[in-house]
Design a protein around this motif. Structure first.
Motif, short mmCIF file in Angstrom:
data_model
loop_
_atom_site.label_atom_id
_atom_site.label_comp_id
_atom_site.label_asym_id
_atom_site.label_seq_id
_atom_site.Cartn_x
_atom_site.Cartn_y
_atom_site.Cartn_z
N MET A 16 0.46 -1.41 0.42
CA MET A 16 0.54 -0.54 -0.09
C MET A 16 0.97 1.30 0.00
O MET A 16 2.15 1.81 0.57
CB MET A 16 -1.09 0.14 1.08
CG MET A 16 -1.54 1.09 1.59
SD MET A 16 -2.99 1.42 2.47
CE MET A 16 -4.21 -0.15 2.53
N ARG A 17 0.50 2.25 -0.96
CA ARG A 17 0.77 3.63 -1.04
C ARG A 17 0.49 4.24 -0.03
O ARG A 17 -0.35 4.47 0.69
CB ARG A 17 1.03 3.86 -2.39
CG ARG A 17 1.87 3.09 -3.67
CD ARG A 17 1.76 3.74 -4.31
NE ARG A 17 2.26 4.66 -5.02
CZ ARG A 17 3.84 4.91 -4.86
NH1 ARG A 17 4.13 3.42 -5.25
NH2 ARG A 17 4.63 5.50 -4.76
N LYS A 18 1.39 5.70 0.80
CA LYS A 18 0.38 6.40 1.18
C LYS A 18 -0.03 6.43 0.96
O LYS A 18 -1.19 7.62 1.17
CB LYS A 18 1.99 7.72 1.86
CG LYS A 18 1.77 8.76 2.87
CD LYS A 18 2.43 9.71 3.48
CE LYS A 18 2.68 10.59 2.08
NZ LYS A 18 3.25 11.87 1.66
N SER A 19 -0.73 7.25 -0.63
CA SER A 19 -0.95 7.77 -0.76
C SER A 19 -2.76 7.48 -1.05
O SER A 19 -3.80 7.90 -1.58
CB SER A 19 -1.17 8.59 -2.95
OG SER A 19 -1.21 7.85 -2.80
N SER A 20 -2.95 6.30 -0.48
CA SER A 20 -3.86 5.62 -0.62
C SER A 20 -4.58 5.36 0.63
O SER A 20 -5.75 4.66 0.94
CB SER A 20 -3.76 3.92 -0.99
OG SER A 20 -3.10 3.33 -1.56
N LEU A 21 -3.55 6.05 2.17
CA LEU A 21 -4.61 6.28 3.15
C LEU A 21 -6.16 7.80 3.17
O LEU A 21 -5.29 8.59 2.59
CB LEU A 21 -3.64 6.65 4.05
CG LEU A 21 -2.45 5.82 4.63
CD1 LEU A 21 -1.34 6.47 5.53
CD2 LEU A 21 -3.21 4.75 5.18
N PRO A 22 -7.10 7.25 2.73
CA PRO A 22 -7.96 8.11 3.45
C PRO A 22 -7.53 9.18 4.37
O PRO A 22 -7.12 8.71 5.38
CB PRO A 22 -9.17 7.36 3.48
CG PRO A 22 -8.50 5.71 4.17
CD PRO A 22 -7.86 5.37 3.57
N GLN A 23 -8.34 10.37 4.10
CA GLN A 23 -8.03 11.27 5.37
C GLN A 23 -8.15 11.05 6.68
O GLN A 23 -7.63 11.21 7.99
CB GLN A 23 -8.15 12.77 4.77
CG GLN A 23 -8.18 14.36 5.86
CD GLN A 23 -7.04 14.29 4.99
OE1 GLN A 23 -6.99 14.85 4.19
NE2 GLN A 23 -6.36 15.33 6.01
N GLU A 24 -9.36 10.47 6.28
CA GLU A 24 -10.18 9.78 7.75
C GLU A 24 -9.15 8.79 8.60
O GLU A 24 -9.58 8.38 9.23
CB GLU A 24 -10.88 9.69 7.69
CG GLU A 24 -11.93 9.17 6.98
CD GLU A 24 -11.26 8.65 5.42
OE1 GLU A 24 -12.47 8.03 5.12
OE2 GLU A 24 -11.63 9.94 5.13
N ALA A 25 -8.37 8.23 7.91
CA ALA A 25 -7.70 7.54 7.88
C ALA A 25 -6.78 7.41 9.18
O ALA A 25 -6.01 6.90 10.21
CB ALA A 25 -6.83 6.59 7.48
#
Length: 173
Positions: free
Chosen positions: A1-10
């Motif tokens: 998983m890439r950092k950009s895959s993290l949703p803001q609410e995560a």
């Protein structure tokens, strides 16, 4: 998983500070690269600087290093609990209390590097074979809902953030 895959609410906004210092790379690559870079960085610190601070009342470099190691262990533990489906909310930890009892000022640079290597290897092993389902598992710690992936990225960003502080505040002439 890439950092950009993290949703803001995560992640909680406070932890965004740690995520902002990371490149948009795969988690496992960041863990491995962070290990190599941090060890090289630690090796470059003069031994006589380990117990210095940049201003009165701040942690020493050795205390910052122990804090990085302690925090990584805490984040690992949280990730393991969430991976195993343990929904028990976890408390935060008092970083100042941990540092107070760390005995960091008695540690050699070699012992700090050895401990960091062991802890980071444990993180690499924990996250290495996780799939997207594992990485998106959630749990509560410090009254914040976390994903396992976010904990992994925070491990990387927390270490890099403090490395930058050591370089810019403690080691600048």
């Amino acid at each position: 998983m890439r950092k950009s895959s993290l949703p803001q609410e995560a992640y909680n906004q406070f932890y965004g500070t740690y995520l902002s210092v990371l490149d948009d790379s795969e988690l496992n690559d960041l863990l491995a690269l962070g290990k190599t870079n941090f060890i090289q960085f630690l090796e470059s610190i003069p031994d006589e600087k380990l117990n210095s601070t940049y201003t009165l009342g701040k942690w020493t470099i050795a205390e910052v290093i122990v804090h990085i190691i302690d925090a990584e262990r805490v984040f690992q533990y949280r990730a393991l609990r969430f991976l195993r489906g343990d929904n028990t909310p976890l408390p935060g930890f008092d970083q100042d209390h941990y540092v107070k009892y760390s005995k960091a000022k008695t540690r050699s640079k070699e012992s700090l590097i050895t401990e960091f290597k062991a802890v980071r290897e444990a993180s690499i092993s924990l996250f290495l074979n996780l799939d997207n389902e594992d990485l998106t598992r959630t749990g509560i710690a410090s009254n914040i809902e976390w994903t396992v992936a976010t904990l992994g990225f925070v491990i990387c960003g927390h270490q890099k953030h403090h490395q930058q502080i050591i370089a810019n505040r403690y080691l600048q002439p």
